[in-house]
Design a protein around this motif. Structure first.
Motif, PDB file in Angstrom:
ATOM      1  N   ALA A 163     -41.268  67.831   0.779  1.00 41.73           N
ATOM      2  CA  ALA A 163     -42.449  68.682   0.921  1.00 41.73           C
ATOM      3  C   ALA A 163     -42.682  69.012   2.389  1.00 41.73           C
ATOM      4  N   PHE A 164     -43.325  70.152   2.610  1.00 45.75           N
ATOM      5  CA  PHE A 164     -43.815  70.530   3.932  1.00 45.75           C
ATOM      6  C   PHE A 164     -45.331  70.565   3.899  1.00 45.75           C
ATOM      7  N   ASP A 165     -45.930  70.185   4.999  1.00 45.80           N
ATOM      8  CA  ASP A 165     -47.385  70.257   5.138  1.00 45.80           C
ATOM      9  C   ASP A 165     -47.735  71.652   5.630  1.00 45.80           C
ATOM     10  N   ILE A 166     -48.386  72.449   4.770  1.00 49.84           N
ATOM     11  CA  ILE A 166     -48.694  73.839   5.103  1.00 49.84           C
ATOM     12  C   ILE A 166     -50.193  74.072   4.905  1.00 49.84           C
ATOM     13  N   PRO A 167     -51.003  73.721   5.894  1.00 51.49           N
ATOM     14  CA  PRO A 167     -52.438  73.987   5.778  1.00 51.49           C
ATOM     15  C   PRO A 167     -52.716  75.480   5.941  1.00 51.49           C
ATOM     16  N   GLY A 168     -53.783  75.937   5.334  1.00 51.72           N
ATOM     17  CA  GLY A 168     -54.155  77.342   5.505  1.00 51.72           C
ATOM     18  C   GLY A 168     -53.729  78.200   4.330  1.00 51.72           C
ATOM     19  N   PRO A 169     -53.983  79.502   4.435  1.00 47.18           N
ATOM     20  CA  PRO A 169     -53.770  80.417   3.298  1.00 47.18           C
ATOM     21  C   PRO A 169     -52.312  80.568   2.879  1.00 47.18           C
ATOM     22  N   GLU A 170     -51.348  80.239   3.776  1.00 46.82           N
ATOM     23  CA  GLU A 170     -49.935  80.405   3.411  1.00 46.82           C
ATOM     24  C   GLU A 170     -49.524  79.516   2.242  1.00 46.82           C
ATOM     25  N   ILE A 171     -50.309  78.469   1.969  1.00 46.43           N
ATOM     26  CA  ILE A 171     -49.956  77.522   0.921  1.00 46.43           C
ATOM     27  C   ILE A 171     -49.866  78.211  -0.435  1.00 46.43           C
ATOM     28  N   SER A 172     -50.561  79.343  -0.599  1.00 42.06           N
ATOM     29  CA  SER A 172     -50.597  80.022  -1.891  1.00 42.06           C
ATOM     30  C   SER A 172     -49.254  80.635  -2.282  1.00 42.06           C
ATOM     31  N   ALA A 173     -48.293  80.659  -1.384  1.00 44.65           N
ATOM     32  CA  ALA A 173     -46.970  81.224  -1.694  1.00 44.65           C
ATOM     33  C   ALA A 173     -46.011  80.179  -2.259  1.00 44.65           C
ATOM     34  N   TYR A 174     -46.486  78.930  -2.405  1.00 43.66           N
ATOM     35  CA  TYR A 174     -45.579  77.839  -2.739  1.00 43.66           C
ATOM     36  C   TYR A 174     -46.025  77.098  -4.004  1.00 43.66           C
ATOM     37  N   GLY A 175     -45.111  76.270  -4.505  1.00 42.84           N
ATOM     38  CA  GLY A 175     -45.501  75.257  -5.460  1.00 42.84           C
ATOM     39  C   GLY A 175     -46.138  74.110  -4.693  1.00 42.84           C
ATOM     40  N   VAL A 176     -47.315  73.653  -5.143  1.00 49.09           N
ATOM     41  CA  VAL A 176     -48.098  72.686  -4.373  1.00 49.09           C
ATOM     42  C   VAL A 176     -48.265  71.396  -5.185  1.00 49.09           C
ATOM     43  N   PHE A 177     -48.070  70.261  -4.507  1.00 47.96           N
ATOM     44  CA  PHE A 177     -48.128  68.964  -5.167  1.00 47.96           C
ATOM     45  C   PHE A 177     -49.551  68.418  -5.199  1.00 47.96           C
ATOM     46  N   ASP A 178     -49.880  67.799  -6.324  1.00 47.85           N
ATOM     47  CA  ASP A 178     -51.088  66.979  -6.452  1.00 47.85           C
ATOM     48  C   ASP A 178     -50.652  65.544  -6.176  1.00 47.85           C
ATOM     49  N   VAL A 179     -51.170  64.948  -5.099  1.00 45.12           N
ATOM     50  CA  VAL A 179     -50.615  63.684  -4.625  1.00 45.12           C
ATOM     51  C   VAL A 179     -51.703  62.656  -4.339  1.00 45.12           C
ATOM     52  N   SER A 180     -51.256  61.414  -4.204  1.00 41.27           N
ATOM     53  CA  SER A 180     -52.096  60.355  -3.654  1.00 41.27           C
ATOM     54  C   SER A 180     -51.293  59.636  -2.587  1.00 41.27           C
ATOM     55  N   ASP A 181     -51.981  58.936  -1.707  1.00 39.72           N
ATOM     56  CA  ASP A 181     -51.341  58.308  -0.558  1.00 39.72           C
ATOM     57  C   ASP A 181     -50.592  57.032  -0.941  1.00 39.72           C
ATOM     58  N   THR A 182     -49.608  56.705  -0.107  1.00 41.11           N
ATOM     59  CA  THR A 182     -48.975  55.387  -0.128  1.00 41.11           C
ATOM     60  C   THR A 182     -49.231  54.761   1.246  1.00 41.11           C
ATOM     61  N   ASP A 183     -48.633  53.630   1.495  1.00 40.73           N
ATOM     62  CA  ASP A 183     -48.796  52.991   2.802  1.00 40.73           C
ATOM     63  C   ASP A 183     -48.132  53.785   3.925  1.00 40.73           C
ATOM     64  N   ASP A 184     -47.217  54.662   3.566  1.00 40.65           N
ATOM     65  CA  ASP A 184     -46.527  55.506   4.549  1.00 40.65           C
ATOM     66  C   ASP A 184     -47.177  56.886   4.537  1.00 40.65           C
ATOM     67  N   PRO A 185     -47.677  57.376   5.676  1.00 46.18           N
ATOM     68  CA  PRO A 185     -48.352  58.675   5.683  1.00 46.18           C
ATOM     69  C   PRO A 185     -47.452  59.842   5.307  1.00 46.18           C
ATOM     70  N   ASP A 186     -46.145  59.670   5.395  1.00 48.24           N
ATOM     71  CA  ASP A 186     -45.228  60.745   5.049  1.00 48.24           C
ATOM     72  C   ASP A 186     -44.587  60.575   3.682  1.00 48.24           C
ATOM     73  N   VAL A 187     -45.090  59.634   2.885  1.00 48.93           N
ATOM     74  CA  VAL A 187     -44.622  59.447   1.512  1.00 48.93           C
ATOM     75  C   VAL A 187     -45.840  59.490   0.590  1.00 48.93           C
ATOM     76  N   LYS A 188     -45.808  60.375  -0.401  1.00 51.45           N
ATOM     77  CA  LYS A 188     -46.930  60.545  -1.322  1.00 51.45           C
ATOM     78  C   LYS A 188     -46.455  60.371  -2.766  1.00 51.45           C
ATOM     79  N   ARG A 189     -47.316  59.783  -3.582  1.00 45.84           N
ATOM     80  CA  ARG A 189     -47.044  59.704  -5.027  1.00 45.84           C
ATOM     81  C   ARG A 189     -47.505  61.017  -5.658  1.00 45.84           C
ATOM     82  N   VAL A 190     -46.654  61.592  -6.495  1.00 44.17           N
ATOM     83  CA  VAL A 190     -46.945  62.894  -7.106  1.00 44.17           C
ATOM     84  C   VAL A 190     -47.539  62.691  -8.494  1.00 44.17           C
TER      85      VAL A 190
END
Length: 295
Positions: A163-190
């Motif tokens: 995944a890429f972190d894309i804040p802002g209106p550009e996010i609407s061009a992508y498939g977006v994950f519904d996630v929760s955090d893990t102990d690693d800030p760059d690893v998310k549970r989907v």
């Protein structure tokens, strides 16, 4: 298989018609368009090999034999270059064939990305528990995210996506994950995924990129999902089915860059970016671009 490297085969779906590049793609497969002097699919193959893949499974359509042919030896050309002392060119010509073992699988009908990935099942060994999937339109930079994803699968099991972190209106061009955090800030549970949501309704700022490590369970899921528009099987629907059945799915948030080779605008940016880094062409191109943009 090594526990830290949970795949031997890397699947590259390359069966599309390349309609956004017509008329060029009447005769030249989009995947062979050069990024400076190297076809995009060779860059993707090198990334897979760097991550430890031993086999590249190229999913092609009838009439796209040239994609696989790029990875075959060219004895006559190689001998000519050798006789002429063109050692640097000889090394470039041999590079693709030496990278990785290549097999092709034919997708006879354009039935979507999920169907393309499913076609690769027949080419896997019985003991392969996961595959990597690399979309050839996406260059993920710097390389190395697959190795990071492999480590996450070793820790959590299941399937791992990029995944890429894309804040802002550009996010609407992508498939977006519904996630929760893990102990690693760059690893998310989907927990789910939404295709191209309005920016104010996106479940997160994490957008899908074209890199996957998928558990072998994906093939069973692909057989159980319902085709969507045009009879296409969507890979995201199969992943969503696995999630609903408690199959662990995580994303690795990649903090690097990305180029989209799937459209002429993105392809031009990739070409210029790689050319600027080239020792032979970069300095002169940088100078020319500066004067051109001032004019």
């Amino acid at each position: 298989m090594s526990e830290s490297l949970p795949f031997r085969s890397a699947v590259v779906p390359a069966a599309g018609l390349g309609t956004r590049f017509l008329p060029t793609t009447k005769t030249v497969p989009k995947e062979l368009l050069p990024v400076v002097d190297t076809p995009g699919i060779e860059l993707v193959a090198a990334e897979a090999a760097e991550a430890g893949a031993q086999q590249l499974l190229i999913v092609t359509s009838p009439g796209k034999d040239a994609v696989a042919a790029h990875f075959a030896p060219a004895p006559e050309l190689e001998e000519t270059l050798k006789e002429r002392g063109k050692d640097a060119l000889l090394e470039k010509v041999r590079r693709a064939a030496d990278l990785i073992s290549v097999r092709t699988v034919t997708q006879h009908e354009p039935k979507g990305l999920g169907h393309a990935v499913g076609c690769a099942a027949e080419a896997l060994a019985d003991d392969e528990q996961a595959i990597a999937v690399l979309l050839p339109d996406d260059l993920v930079l710097p390389t190395g995210v697959l190795s990071r994803m492999a480590a996450v699968r070793a820790e959590f099991g299941g399937s791992v996506l990029c995944a890429f972190d894309i804040p802002g209106p550009e996010i609407s061009a992508y498939g977006v994950f519904d996630v929760s955090d893990t102990d690693d800030p760059d690893v998310k549970r989907v927990h789910g995924m939404v295709e191209k949501p309005p920016a104010d309704q996106a479940p997160s700022t994490y957008a899908a990129a074209g890199r996957y490590i998928l558990d072998r369970a994906i093939f069973d899921a692909l057989e159980r999902i319902t085709p969507g528009a045009g009879g296409e099987l969507q890979l995201t629907d199969a992943v969503a089915l696995l999630i609903s059945e408690a199959h662990p799915v995580h994303v690795v948030v990649h903090r690097g860059g990305r180029h989209d080779l799937g459209n002429p605008g993105g392809y031009v940016r990739a070409f210029v970016d790689f050319a600027l880094q080239h020792p032979d062409y970069g300095p002169e191109l940088r100078s020319w671009l500066g004067s051109r943009l001032e004019g």
